[in-house]
Design an enzyme around this catalytic site. Structure first.
Site, PDB file in Angstrom:
ATOM      1  N   SER A 137      41.447  44.806  43.136  1.00  0.00           N
ATOM      2  CA  SER A 137      40.178  44.142  42.597  1.00  0.00           C
ATOM      3  C   SER A 137      39.639  43.672  43.966  1.00  0.00           C
ATOM      4  O   SER A 137      40.166  42.840  44.563  1.00  0.00           O
ATOM      5  CB  SER A 137      40.504  43.058  41.857  1.00  0.00           C
ATOM      6  OG  SER A 137      39.498  42.191  41.256  1.00  0.00           O
ATOM      7  N   LYS A 163      38.755  48.407  41.272  1.00  0.00           N
ATOM      8  CA  LYS A 163      37.763  47.395  40.508  1.00  0.00           C
ATOM      9  C   LYS A 163      36.742  46.748  41.346  1.00  0.00           C
ATOM     10  O   LYS A 163      37.279  46.238  42.483  1.00  0.00           O
ATOM     11  CB  LYS A 163      38.629  46.432  39.693  1.00  0.00           C
ATOM     12  CG  LYS A 163      37.842  45.262  39.049  1.00  0.00           C
ATOM     13  CD  LYS A 163      38.672  44.516  37.905  1.00  0.00           C
ATOM     14  CE  LYS A 163      38.704  43.132  38.334  1.00  0.00           C
ATOM     15  NZ  LYS A 163      39.683  42.382  37.106  1.00  0.00           N
ATOM     16  N   LYS A 165      33.900  43.963  42.018  1.00  0.00           N
ATOM     17  CA  LYS A 165      33.425  42.954  41.326  1.00  0.00           C
ATOM     18  C   LYS A 165      31.729  42.992  41.665  1.00  0.00           C
ATOM     19  O   LYS A 165      31.239  43.409  42.908  1.00  0.00           O
ATOM     20  CB  LYS A 165      33.664  41.612  42.099  1.00  0.00           C
ATOM     21  CG  LYS A 165      35.236  41.402  41.892  1.00  0.00           C
ATOM     22  CD  LYS A 165      35.526  40.821  40.309  1.00  0.00           C
ATOM     23  CE  LYS A 165      36.801  40.192  40.106  1.00  0.00           C
ATOM     24  NZ  LYS A 165      37.155  39.787  38.997  1.00  0.00           N
ATOM     25  N   ASP A 191      33.691  44.875  37.173  1.00  0.00           N
ATOM     26  CA  ASP A 191      33.930  43.510  36.801  1.00  0.00           C
ATOM     27  C   ASP A 191      32.802  42.483  36.948  1.00  0.00           C
ATOM     28  O   ASP A 191      32.681  42.065  38.101  1.00  0.00           O
ATOM     29  CB  ASP A 191      35.319  43.091  37.151  1.00  0.00           C
ATOM     30  CG  ASP A 191      35.744  41.619  36.390  1.00  0.00           C
ATOM     31  OD1 ASP A 191      34.899  41.364  35.482  1.00  0.00           O
ATOM     32  OD2 ASP A 191      36.887  41.314  36.781  1.00  0.00           O
ATOM     33  N   GLU A 216      34.280  45.267  33.020  1.00  0.00           N
ATOM     34  CA  GLU A 216      34.763  44.218  32.322  1.00  0.00           C
ATOM     35  C   GLU A 216      33.908  42.956  32.395  1.00  0.00           C
ATOM     36  O   GLU A 216      33.215  42.553  33.077  1.00  0.00           O
ATOM     37  CB  GLU A 216      35.855  43.765  33.326  1.00  0.00           C
ATOM     38  CG  GLU A 216      36.854  42.659  33.151  1.00  0.00           C
ATOM     39  CD  GLU A 216      37.919  42.469  33.948  1.00  0.00           C
ATOM     40  OE1 GLU A 216      38.580  43.651  34.833  1.00  0.00           O
ATOM     41  OE2 GLU A 216      38.536  41.492  34.268  1.00  0.00           O
ATOM     42  N   ASP A 241      38.163  40.218  29.223  1.00  0.00           N
ATOM     43  CA  ASP A 241      39.128  39.480  29.993  1.00  0.00           C
ATOM     44  C   ASP A 241      38.745  37.723  29.521  1.00  0.00           C
ATOM     45  O   ASP A 241      39.583  37.448  28.504  1.00  0.00           O
ATOM     46  CB  ASP A 241      38.612  39.437  31.629  1.00  0.00           C
ATOM     47  CG  ASP A 241      39.350  38.474  32.484  1.00  0.00           C
ATOM     48  OD1 ASP A 241      40.042  37.650  31.992  1.00  0.00           O
ATOM     49  OD2 ASP A 241      39.236  38.593  33.936  1.00  0.00           O
ATOM     50  N   LYS A 265      45.943  38.657  30.685  1.00  0.00           N
ATOM     51  CA  LYS A 265      46.572  37.936  31.496  1.00  0.00           C
ATOM     52  C   LYS A 265      47.227  36.774  30.809  1.00  0.00           C
ATOM     53  O   LYS A 265      46.633  36.055  29.940  1.00  0.00           O
ATOM     54  CB  LYS A 265      45.468  37.056  32.494  1.00  0.00           C
ATOM     55  CG  LYS A 265      44.499  37.897  33.005  1.00  0.00           C
ATOM     56  CD  LYS A 265      43.201  37.337  33.940  1.00  0.00           C
ATOM     57  CE  LYS A 265      42.633  38.214  34.613  1.00  0.00           C
ATOM     58  NZ  LYS A 265      41.251  37.367  35.427  1.00  0.00           N
ATOM     59  N   GLY A 293      45.108  39.873  36.902  1.00  0.00           N
ATOM     60  CA  GLY A 293      45.653  39.151  37.819  1.00  0.00           C
ATOM     61  C   GLY A 293      44.744  37.943  38.158  1.00  0.00           C
ATOM     62  O   GLY A 293      43.494  37.758  37.885  1.00  0.00           O
TER      63      GLY A 293
HETATM   64  O1  OSB Z   1      38.290  38.436  36.718  1.00  0.00           O
HETATM   65  O2  OSB Z   1      39.872  39.415  37.053  1.00  0.00           O
HETATM   66  C1  OSB Z   1      39.124  38.592  37.140  1.00  0.00           C
HETATM   67  C2  OSB Z   1      40.659  36.648  40.305  1.00  0.00           C
HETATM   68  C3  OSB Z   1      40.489  35.477  39.876  1.00  0.00           C
HETATM   69  C4  OSB Z   1      39.612  35.151  38.732  1.00  0.00           C
HETATM   70  C5  OSB Z   1      39.171  36.099  37.764  1.00  0.00           C
HETATM   71  C6  OSB Z   1      39.578  37.505  38.171  1.00  0.00           C
HETATM   72  C7  OSB Z   1      40.325  37.584  39.411  1.00  0.00           C
HETATM   73  C8  OSB Z   1      40.825  38.840  39.727  1.00  0.00           C
HETATM   74  C9  OSB Z   1      41.863  39.407  40.654  1.00  0.00           C
HETATM   75  O3  OSB Z   1      40.308  40.169  39.432  1.00  0.00           O
HETATM   76  C10 OSB Z   1      42.653  40.140  40.541  1.00  0.00           C
HETATM   77  C11 OSB Z   1      44.078  40.083  41.277  1.00  0.00           C
HETATM   78  O4  OSB Z   1      44.777  39.049  41.103  1.00  0.00           O
HETATM   79  O5  OSB Z   1      44.288  40.708  42.107  1.00  0.00           O
HETATM   80 MG    MG Z   2      37.960  39.808  35.057  1.00  0.00          MG
END
Ligand code: OSB
Ligand code: MG
Length: 373
Positions: A137, A163, A165, A191, A216, A241, A265, A293
């Protein structure tokens, strides 16, 4: 089982680099760890995936701590518990929300049961995979050039999914630039962490041409109805999510056709019990799931890896190796990934499958609280 002792700990663990999402930024993580000891002296660690600010879920470290101490732990300490599958109902009865606080104890009880039985946690919950396909991510970058470079490096490192952001102003053009850089076959997704509204539907529809695995959580954290409207406008599957905080919400997603994939999660849904229920429900509905995660330390990661070994976790999880996040993790061995983007499930070790580095944790600890039956 009977929980006799619970120690809460706050540690500070600086991320190697800040992680930015549309709703906030994480740098020096405040991590809440629990150490659970049962009546026979077996003990295990678990992690509460809250952070400093309520920008992902309403919970924070400062809500979870007193909720565990005053509300949740007294429901377990000193009480006979037939099986870890009974714990969630006990913690959830007449306690609204606080899923991450519940999950920290609930998952710890699964970890404790595995430790006590001498079984790998993945086996205890019915996991079938020996290796987990892993994605990365990538947080929001200052420039599109930096994002392209990170995506290229990730593909070269073997990650099976990248992924990206996104946020308004750093979305379609940026994802298109990455797609052009990494080629048509790389597994890409975006995401948004709630950054958009339905007024952005036409703009988001431009992502349909970029062959993404999924988009996402583009809309508000608690909004299934508008996600359903948006899904009707897009060919790309939506993955939820933030919105999926329980089995009920997963069922609602299917009823409303608000999405076609769920990022599970375990912290967000209250632990392994609800995660298993959502997994089974999605499998029956023929919807894939994958493990998300929360920038966990090696302790939380151990639980995610075990969960992702279940059969319907068919898409790569956000389960990057320790070195991606931390200069040094709090477990040994650290979590690693092979050149094909696979993380090994520690099936040769009982319990959570890694040793916790107590000296390192002591050095990082800023406060503790001990509760006894
Ligand atoms: O939206 O998935 C998410 C981390 C913190 C809060 C929200 C998200 C995330 C990540 C990190 O995308 C994923 C990781 O732990 O590598
Ligand atoms: Mg997410």
């Amino acid at each position: 089982m009977r929980l006799d002792r619970l120690v809460l700990r706050e540690i500070r663990l600086p991320l190697k680099e800040p992680f930015r999402i549309s709703s906030g930024e994480m740098r020096d993580r405040r991590i809440l760890l629990c150490e659970l000891t049962n009546a026979d002296g077996a003990s295990v660690w678990s992690e509460c995936v809250v952070d400093d600010l309520p920008n992902y879920s309403p919970e924070t470290l400062d809500t979870a701590w007193p909720t565990i101490v005053r509300v949740l732990a007294p429901r377990l300490l000193g009480q006979p518990i037939a099986a870890p599958g009974d714990v969630f109902a006990r913690l959830d009865e007449d306690v609204r929300g606080h899923q991450m606080a519940k999950a920290a104890l609930e998952m710890g009880m699964w970890g404790l049961a595995a430790t006590q039985a001498g079984l790998p946690l993945a086996r205890l919950i019915g996991g079938t995979r020996e290796r987990i396909a892993t994605g990365i991510s990538l947080g929001i970058q200052p420039t599109v050039e930096r994002l392209i470079e990170k995506a290229r490096e990730s593909v070269a490192a073997g990650y099976q999914k990248v992924k990206i952001k996104i946020a308004p102003g750093k979305d379609v053009a940026w994802v298109r630039a990455v797609r052009e850089a990494v080629g048509p076959d790389a597994h890409l997704m975006a995401d948004a962490n709630n950054a958009y509204t339905l007024a952005d539907a036409d703009h988001l529809a431009a992502l349909d041409d970029l062959n993404l695995m999924m988009i996402e959580q583009p809309l508000a954290h608690d909004d299934l109805v508008r996600h359903a409207t948006l899904q009707r406008r897009l060919r790309t599957p939506l993955c939820l999510d933030e919105s999926i905080i329980s089995l009920d919400r997963a069922q609602d997603m299917v009823t409303l056709q608000a999405g076609r994939i769920i990022n599970i999660k375990p912290g967000r849904v209250g632990g392994f019990g609800p995660s298993l229920a959502i997994h089974d429900f999605c499998q029956a509905e023929r919807l894939p799931v994958w493990c998300g995660g929360m920038l966990e330390s090696g302790i939380g990661r151990a639980y995610n890896v075990a969960l992702a070994s279940l059969p319907n976790f068919t898409l790569p999880g956000d389960l990057s190796p320790s070195a991606r996040y931390w200069a040094q993790d709090v477990v040994t061995p650290e979590w690693t990934m092979d050149a094909h983007g696979m993380v090994r499930v520690p099936l040769d070790r009982p319990g959570i499958g890694v040793e916790v580095d107590r000296a390192r944790i002591e050095a990082l600890t800023v406060r503790t609280e001990e509760l006894r039956a």
